[in-house]
Write an enzyme that holds these catalytic residues in place. Structure first.
Site, PDB file in Angstrom:
ATOM      1  N   LYS A 274     -49.652 -48.155 -14.959  1.00  0.00           N
ATOM      2  CA  LYS A 274     -48.919 -49.036 -14.043  1.00  0.00           C
ATOM      3  C   LYS A 274     -47.494 -49.224 -14.555  1.00  0.00           C
ATOM      4  O   LYS A 274     -47.275 -49.299 -15.759  1.00  0.00           O
ATOM      5  CB  LYS A 274     -49.569 -50.422 -13.987  1.00  0.00           C
ATOM      6  CG  LYS A 274     -50.957 -50.461 -13.378  1.00  0.00           C
ATOM      7  CD  LYS A 274     -51.482 -51.889 -13.431  1.00  0.00           C
ATOM      8  CE  LYS A 274     -52.883 -52.017 -12.856  1.00  0.00           C
ATOM      9  NZ  LYS A 274     -53.428 -53.385 -13.067  1.00  0.00           N
TER      10      LYS A 274
ATOM     11  N   ARG B 168     -64.043 -59.511 -10.330  1.00  0.00           N
ATOM     12  CA  ARG B 168     -63.854 -60.146  -9.018  1.00  0.00           C
ATOM     13  C   ARG B 168     -64.838 -59.612  -7.992  1.00  0.00           C
ATOM     14  O   ARG B 168     -65.257 -60.318  -7.102  1.00  0.00           O
ATOM     15  CB  ARG B 168     -62.429 -59.901  -8.519  1.00  0.00           C
ATOM     16  CG  ARG B 168     -61.379 -60.602  -9.358  1.00  0.00           C
ATOM     17  CD  ARG B 168     -60.025 -60.069  -9.063  1.00  0.00           C
ATOM     18  NE  ARG B 168     -59.967 -58.654  -9.391  1.00  0.00           N
ATOM     19  CZ  ARG B 168     -58.982 -57.850  -9.077  1.00  0.00           C
ATOM     20  NH1 ARG B 168     -57.968 -58.311  -8.384  1.00  0.00           N
ATOM     21  NH2 ARG B 168     -59.010 -56.582  -9.427  1.00  0.00           N
TER      22      ARG B 168
ATOM     23  N   HIS C 223     -56.336 -65.633 -12.914  1.00  0.00           N
ATOM     24  CA  HIS C 223     -56.296 -65.523 -14.374  1.00  0.00           C
ATOM     25  C   HIS C 223     -56.498 -66.895 -15.018  1.00  0.00           C
ATOM     26  O   HIS C 223     -57.216 -67.024 -16.014  1.00  0.00           O
ATOM     27  CB  HIS C 223     -54.943 -64.969 -14.844  1.00  0.00           C
ATOM     28  CG  HIS C 223     -54.635 -63.567 -14.398  1.00  0.00           C
ATOM     29  ND1 HIS C 223     -53.456 -63.218 -13.780  1.00  0.00           N
ATOM     30  CD2 HIS C 223     -55.358 -62.425 -14.488  1.00  0.00           C
ATOM     31  CE1 HIS C 223     -53.459 -61.921 -13.515  1.00  0.00           C
ATOM     32  NE2 HIS C 223     -54.608 -61.411 -13.921  1.00  0.00           N
TER      33      HIS C 223
ATOM     34  N   SER D   1     -52.560 -59.478  -8.838  1.00  0.00           N
ATOM     35  CA  SER D   1     -51.129 -59.609  -9.103  1.00  0.00           C
ATOM     36  C   SER D   1     -50.336 -58.793  -8.085  1.00  0.00           C
ATOM     37  O   SER D   1     -49.262 -59.213  -7.649  1.00  0.00           O
ATOM     38  CB  SER D   1     -50.807 -59.143 -10.517  1.00  0.00           C
ATOM     39  OG  SER D   1     -51.454 -59.950 -11.456  1.00  0.00           O
TER      40      SER D   1
HETATM   41  N1  COA Z   1     -58.294 -63.209 -10.813  1.00  0.00           N
HETATM   42  C1  COA Z   1     -57.349 -62.608 -10.093  1.00  0.00           C
HETATM   43  N2  COA Z   1     -56.898 -61.373 -10.362  1.00  0.00           N
HETATM   44  C2  COA Z   1     -57.431 -60.735 -11.407  1.00  0.00           C
HETATM   45  C3  COA Z   1     -58.418 -61.300 -12.202  1.00  0.00           C
HETATM   46  C4  COA Z   1     -58.856 -62.614 -11.874  1.00  0.00           C
HETATM   47  N3  COA Z   1     -59.781 -63.228 -12.572  1.00  0.00           N
HETATM   48  N4  COA Z   1     -58.759 -60.413 -13.155  1.00  0.00           N
HETATM   49  C5  COA Z   1     -58.017 -59.333 -12.958  1.00  0.00           C
HETATM   50  N5  COA Z   1     -57.206 -59.528 -11.903  1.00  0.00           N
HETATM   51  C6  COA Z   1     -56.278 -58.544 -11.329  1.00  0.00           C
HETATM   52  C7  COA Z   1     -55.019 -58.364 -12.111  1.00  0.00           C
HETATM   53  O1  COA Z   1     -54.022 -59.248 -11.701  1.00  0.00           O
HETATM   54  C8  COA Z   1     -54.682 -56.935 -11.799  1.00  0.00           C
HETATM   55  O2  COA Z   1     -54.046 -56.878 -10.538  1.00  0.00           O
HETATM   56  P1  COA Z   1     -53.100 -55.646 -10.123  1.00  0.00           P
HETATM   57  O3  COA Z   1     -53.887 -54.395 -10.310  1.00  0.00           O
HETATM   58  O4  COA Z   1     -52.803 -55.944  -8.712  1.00  0.00           O
HETATM   59  O5  COA Z   1     -51.894 -55.731 -11.018  1.00  0.00           O
HETATM   60  C9  COA Z   1     -56.018 -56.249 -11.663  1.00  0.00           C
HETATM   61  O6  COA Z   1     -56.924 -57.281 -11.380  1.00  0.00           O
HETATM   62  C10 COA Z   1     -56.472 -55.524 -12.868  1.00  0.00           C
HETATM   63  O7  COA Z   1     -56.430 -56.422 -13.961  1.00  0.00           O
HETATM   64  P2  COA Z   1     -56.960 -56.008 -15.389  1.00  0.00           P
HETATM   65  O8  COA Z   1     -58.328 -55.467 -15.306  1.00  0.00           O
HETATM   66  O9  COA Z   1     -56.708 -57.135 -16.318  1.00  0.00           O
HETATM   67  O10 COA Z   1     -56.085 -54.779 -15.734  1.00  0.00           O
HETATM   68  P3  COA Z   1     -54.649 -54.797 -16.213  1.00  0.00           P
HETATM   69  O11 COA Z   1     -54.036 -53.547 -15.731  1.00  0.00           O
HETATM   70  O12 COA Z   1     -53.951 -56.058 -15.900  1.00  0.00           O
HETATM   71  O13 COA Z   1     -54.832 -54.736 -17.801  1.00  0.00           O
HETATM   72  C11 COA Z   1     -55.293 -53.714 -19.922  1.00  0.00           C
HETATM   73  C12 COA Z   1     -55.536 -53.698 -18.413  1.00  0.00           C
HETATM   74  C13 COA Z   1     -53.790 -53.892 -20.237  1.00  0.00           C
HETATM   75  C14 COA Z   1     -56.081 -54.847 -20.551  1.00  0.00           C
HETATM   76  C15 COA Z   1     -55.805 -52.352 -20.422  1.00  0.00           C
HETATM   77  O14 COA Z   1     -55.093 -51.317 -19.756  1.00  0.00           O
HETATM   78  C16 COA Z   1     -55.613 -52.201 -21.927  1.00  0.00           C
HETATM   79  O15 COA Z   1     -56.430 -52.691 -22.700  1.00  0.00           O
HETATM   80  N6  COA Z   1     -54.531 -51.529 -22.324  1.00  0.00           N
HETATM   81  C17 COA Z   1     -54.234 -51.278 -23.739  1.00  0.00           C
HETATM   82  C18 COA Z   1     -54.563 -49.833 -24.136  1.00  0.00           C
HETATM   83  C19 COA Z   1     -56.046 -49.703 -24.381  1.00  0.00           C
HETATM   84  O16 COA Z   1     -56.565 -50.217 -25.354  1.00  0.00           O
HETATM   85  N7  COA Z   1     -56.748 -49.021 -23.456  1.00  0.00           N
HETATM   86  C20 COA Z   1     -58.195 -48.922 -23.556  1.00  0.00           C
HETATM   87  C21 COA Z   1     -58.618 -47.668 -24.248  1.00  0.00           C
HETATM   88  S1  COA Z   1     -58.235 -46.224 -23.288  1.00  0.00           S
END
Ligand code: COA
Length: 160
Positions: free
Chosen positions: A41, A90, A17, A128
């Site tokens: 989650k 990724r 991140h 994560s």
């Molecule tokens: N390096 C390392 N890890 C990374 C990364 C990077 N550059 N980018 C993402 N990751 C990892 C994260 O740590 C996470 O790991 P995990 O699944 O083991 O916890 C995984 O990749 C997914 O990350 P991300 O794509 O950021 O998803 P998220 O679940 O953390 O976040 C939200 C998603 C919260 C942004 C999304 O659900 C959201 O926008 N929610 C609000 C409601 C909404 O508007 N929804 C959309 C309309 S339906």
């Protein structure tokens, strides 16, 4: 340039991140790191803990702010006057989900763009949940999480 938003669960923040944060921050006037809720989650770290870890990790980077929001990302963007979402990719496996999110967000607000950055190859395997799994079993997390956060993450699992 304008305001970019980097959304995620950050449960917890990783060096992957931070790589995206540092590379995105130079492309905009202000980068907001937004801790949002992914309803599919159950977070291990509370919102307060995730925000504290991000504060430690981000320190005094001048144009980076940290916020939390419970609701739709596009509503947060609208409240902040932001037009660009930053996401890290990724691997090909991230693509389908991210494309779906980008298209839904675009449908909800056609003025919002999603900017994808390729994650640094050395973090392409990192997540994560991998950090949480290591911490749970007393593994070394220092190489994967930002300076100053490892002891807090390990303490969560009584491994400090
Ligand atoms: N390096 C390392 N890890 C990374 C990364 C990077 N550059 N980018 C993402 N990751 C990892 C994260 O740590 C996470 O790991 P995990 O699944 O083991 O916890 C995984 O990749 C997914 O990350 P991300 O794509 O950021 O998803 P998220 O679940 O953390 O976040 C939200 C998603 C919260 C942004 C999304 O659900 C959201 O926008 N929610 C609000 C409601 C909404 O508007 N929804 C959309 C309309 S339906």
């Amino acid at each position: 340039m304008g305001v970019f938003v980097y959304p995620g669960s950050f449960d917890p923040v990783t060096r992957g991140h931070m790589d995206i944060i540092d590379r995105a921050a130079v492309l905009c006037d202000k980068l907001i790191v937004a801790v949002l809720t992914n309803r599919s989650k159950t977070p291990a770290f509370s919102m307060a803990e995730r925000l504290d870890l991000l504060r430690t990790a981000i320190g005094d980077r001048p144009n980076v702010e940290i916020r939390s929001f419970d609701g739709l990302l596009v509503h947060f963007m609208e409240n902040e006057g932001a037009k660009t979402i930053v996401k890290g990719l990724r691997a090909v496996s991230d693509f389908e989900y991210e494309m779906q999110m980008a298209l839904i967000n675009k449908h909800l607000d056609p003025t919002i763009e999603t900017l994808f950055m390729m994650a640094d190859a050395k973090y392409s395997f990192l997540s994560s949940s991998a950090v949480r799994e290591l911490a749970r079993h007393g593994g070394q997390v220092d190489d994967f999480v930002p300076a100053g956060t490892a002891s807090v993450i390990l303490a969560k699992y009584d491994r400090s």
